[in-house]
Each structure stands twice: as C-alpha cells, then as structure tokens.
Write a protein that holds these residues in place. Sequence first.
Motif, PDB file in Angstrom:
ATOM      1  N   SER A  73       0.823  -1.205   0.000  1.00  0.00           N
ATOM      2  CA  SER A  73       0.000   0.000   0.000  1.00  0.00           C
ATOM      3  C   SER A  73       0.861   1.261   0.000  1.00  0.00           C
ATOM      4  O   SER A  73       0.604   2.207  -0.761  1.00  0.00           O
ATOM      5  N   SER A  76       3.010   1.576  -3.284  1.00  0.00           N
ATOM      6  CA  SER A  76       2.156   1.880  -4.433  1.00  0.00           C
ATOM      7  C   SER A  76       1.767   3.348  -4.457  1.00  0.00           C
ATOM      8  O   SER A  76       1.758   3.985  -5.520  1.00  0.00           O
ATOM      9  N   SER A  77       1.441   3.911  -3.291  1.00  0.00           N
ATOM     10  CA  SER A  77       1.096   5.332  -3.251  1.00  0.00           C
ATOM     11  C   SER A  77       2.294   6.204  -3.602  1.00  0.00           C
ATOM     12  O   SER A  77       2.160   7.218  -4.303  1.00  0.00           O
ATOM     13  N   VAL A  80       2.728   6.169  -7.349  1.00  0.00           N
ATOM     14  CA  VAL A  80       1.794   7.092  -7.994  1.00  0.00           C
ATOM     15  C   VAL A  80       2.336   8.520  -7.936  1.00  0.00           C
ATOM     16  O   VAL A  80       2.345   9.255  -8.941  1.00  0.00           O
ATOM     17  N   MET A 137      -0.403   1.407 -11.026  1.00  0.00           N
ATOM     18  CA  MET A 137       0.115   2.624 -10.412  1.00  0.00           C
ATOM     19  C   MET A 137       0.741   3.556 -11.446  1.00  0.00           C
ATOM     20  O   MET A 137       0.645   4.777 -11.322  1.00  0.00           O
ATOM     21  N   THR A 198      -0.346  14.533  -3.136  1.00  0.00           N
ATOM     22  CA  THR A 198      -0.506  13.384  -4.026  1.00  0.00           C
ATOM     23  C   THR A 198      -0.244  12.079  -3.301  1.00  0.00           C
ATOM     24  O   THR A 198      -0.822  11.042  -3.665  1.00  0.00           O
ATOM     25  N   VAL A 199       0.619  12.081  -2.290  1.00  0.00           N
ATOM     26  CA  VAL A 199       0.818  10.862  -1.495  1.00  0.00           C
ATOM     27  C   VAL A 199      -0.492  10.449  -0.845  1.00  0.00           C
ATOM     28  O   VAL A 199      -0.867   9.264  -0.850  1.00  0.00           O
ATOM     29  N   GLY A 202      -2.775   9.316  -3.530  1.00  0.00           N
ATOM     30  CA  GLY A 202      -2.344   8.000  -3.974  1.00  0.00           C
ATOM     31  C   GLY A 202      -2.853   6.887  -3.083  1.00  0.00           C
ATOM     32  O   GLY A 202      -3.234   5.814  -3.559  1.00  0.00           O
ATOM     33  N   PHE A 203      -2.880   7.140  -1.776  1.00  0.00           N
ATOM     34  CA  PHE A 203      -3.423   6.142  -0.859  1.00  0.00           C
ATOM     35  C   PHE A 203      -4.891   5.874  -1.139  1.00  0.00           C
ATOM     36  O   PHE A 203      -5.353   4.727  -1.115  1.00  0.00           O
ATOM     37  N   VAL A 206      -5.034   3.919  -4.520  1.00  0.00           N
ATOM     38  CA  VAL A 206      -4.580   2.543  -4.353  1.00  0.00           C
ATOM     39  C   VAL A 206      -5.610   1.728  -3.581  1.00  0.00           C
ATOM     40  O   VAL A 206      -5.945   0.588  -3.961  1.00  0.00           O
ATOM     41  N   SER A 207      -6.145   2.301  -2.516  1.00  0.00           N
ATOM     42  CA  SER A 207      -7.142   1.588  -1.720  1.00  0.00           C
ATOM     43  C   SER A 207      -8.412   1.345  -2.523  1.00  0.00           C
ATOM     44  O   SER A 207      -9.039   0.280  -2.407  1.00  0.00           O
ATOM     45  N   VAL A 252      -3.738   9.573   4.773  1.00  0.00           N
ATOM     46  CA  VAL A 252      -4.216  10.664   3.915  1.00  0.00           C
ATOM     47  C   VAL A 252      -4.228  11.978   4.691  1.00  0.00           C
ATOM     48  O   VAL A 252      -3.831  13.033   4.173  1.00  0.00           O
TER      49      VAL A 252
END
Length: 296
Positions: A73, A76-77, A80, A137, A198-199, A202-203, A206-207, A252
């Motif tokens: 997780s 992946s974030s 992104v 991603m 964006t992090v 991205g979460f 991805v989720s 987030v």
Amino acid sequence: MVRRILGLTTGRIAVGILTVMALLAVLGPLVAPQDPLATSDHTLAGFSGSHWLGTDYLGRDVLSRLLDGSRVSVLSSLEVAVTALVVGAVPGILSVYLGRAFEWVTLRLVDTLVALPFLLFAVAVIALLGNGLTQAMLVTGVLVSPLFYRVSRAATLSVARSQYVEAAVISGASIGWIVRRHVWAKVLPAIAVAFAQTVGVGFVIVSSLTFLGIGVQPPEPTWGGLLASDLGYLGQRPWAPAVPALLITATVWAGNLLADAIRDVSGEAGRALIDARRARPNRLDKTDPAPAGGTR
C-alpha cells in the motif's frame, strides 16, 4: 525548510504519522506474527492472544495481513506520486521555455488527461497490460500528473518574468542552467506541496483500486483488499473494517497536514512566520522588568 516544518505542531504530527507508516512498510512484513497467507479452521474469530485482531473468513490472521499489506500500500502510493511528479513537473517547467508548439501540445495532453474518466481508463489499460499493481500505479500516476504540470508551470511563469532570469537568457545561458540555477529552487516548494498531497491521494486511489480487486493478485494482502473482504462479514465481525480504514484515513490526513505545513513555511508565509518568531523574543525582552537592585 525541514526545521521550519518541524517547528510547527501540524508538521510534527504529519512527519510522525508518515514515519510510522514508513516503518510499517519496511518492517511490517518482517514482524508479522504469522504467515499472512496461511488458512486455518478458526474462521471469523474475535480478538485473542494468538490473533490480536481476529481472523478473516478463511482463518487467516488479520494483524499479519495488515502488516504484510502495508508495504504494498505504501510503496504503491509513492509510485503514484513519483510517476505524477516526473510526468507532470518536467513538462510543466519546460513548457515555459521550449516554445509555443511544445506548450500547445502539452496543454492539450493535460486537458485530455483531465477529461478522461479515471476509473474506466485505468481498468481499460490494466486489461491490456495485465492485472498487475505496477501497471495500475503507472497509469494512475499519469492520470494524476496534470496537477504537477499546472503547479510547476504556474510557479515557473512567475519566476520566468524575473529580471535576473531575463538577464540570464540575454547573456546566452542554456535552458538547463537557468532551470537548475534559478527556477528549480523557486518552484520546489510548490512541487513539494503537490507531492505531499498526491501521497494522500495516492493512498485513496490505491485503496479504491485494490478494494475493487484491480491491480492486485489474490491472495496478496492490501489495505483496500482487507476492507473489501471484511464488508461481506459485518454481521460476525462489525469492527473488522475499522483498522484498515483508520490506517488509510490517518495516512491521507498526514499527507494533507504535511502539505499545509510546507505551504505555511515556504514563500511569503514562511518569511512572515520567521519574522514573527524572531520578533517574539524581542518583545519578551522589552516587557521583562529590570532586576531589582539599589544602593544603600
């Protein structure tokens, strides 16, 4: 800038939460108490000494799956955010200097990416490239890149009109030297704010994708996948979605807090904050009473 961020309460909270998430990504799979893929007959069990967060519908230890899925997780974030940064920020800066043709083409590409239906486009590309998390991603990062393009372009335009940049252009300096010497330092705070946001985005992405089963190969654990598997058994374990949802929400929130902290300590706001902190000791010194002392 790091000291300024840590000087803010919000900055310390954000850095603390993100540090915990980074440690989970690095150490989570290593400290998982059990095999996250091992099934057992103890299905949908509650809290116990052997299963701190219970077991899922296949008897797998939930805590071990959360810890093991944290690496996928988090990485992946970040994938992104880094993809969006490279794809968006570099053309955004260069669009100011490489002429009208390059500017027109990149602006039309950005408008196209913004207009694309995100989920349908991601599903279509993943269907062509295969249901892998890396492909998902990369596609997601490209779709998020217009944010970096617009932020970097706007910041570069404000710097490009400066007299020292115009003097460098007139003197014959190359575009690369101007970007490295003058532009990048001015654009970096705005890009850092966009990256922190964006992090967090991205979460969520991805989720959402792993919740739908996109980009992940079962039975690989992810936080979004754990949410999806728990929703079918709320009658037996109504508390089950709380932990993965809390981890996603906290990450987030921390990303947004960090973005706010970077914004507060950079530019005019940052200089005003530093001036206020420097003026505070001076005011305290002036208000302190003089030490009592007299001659007899």
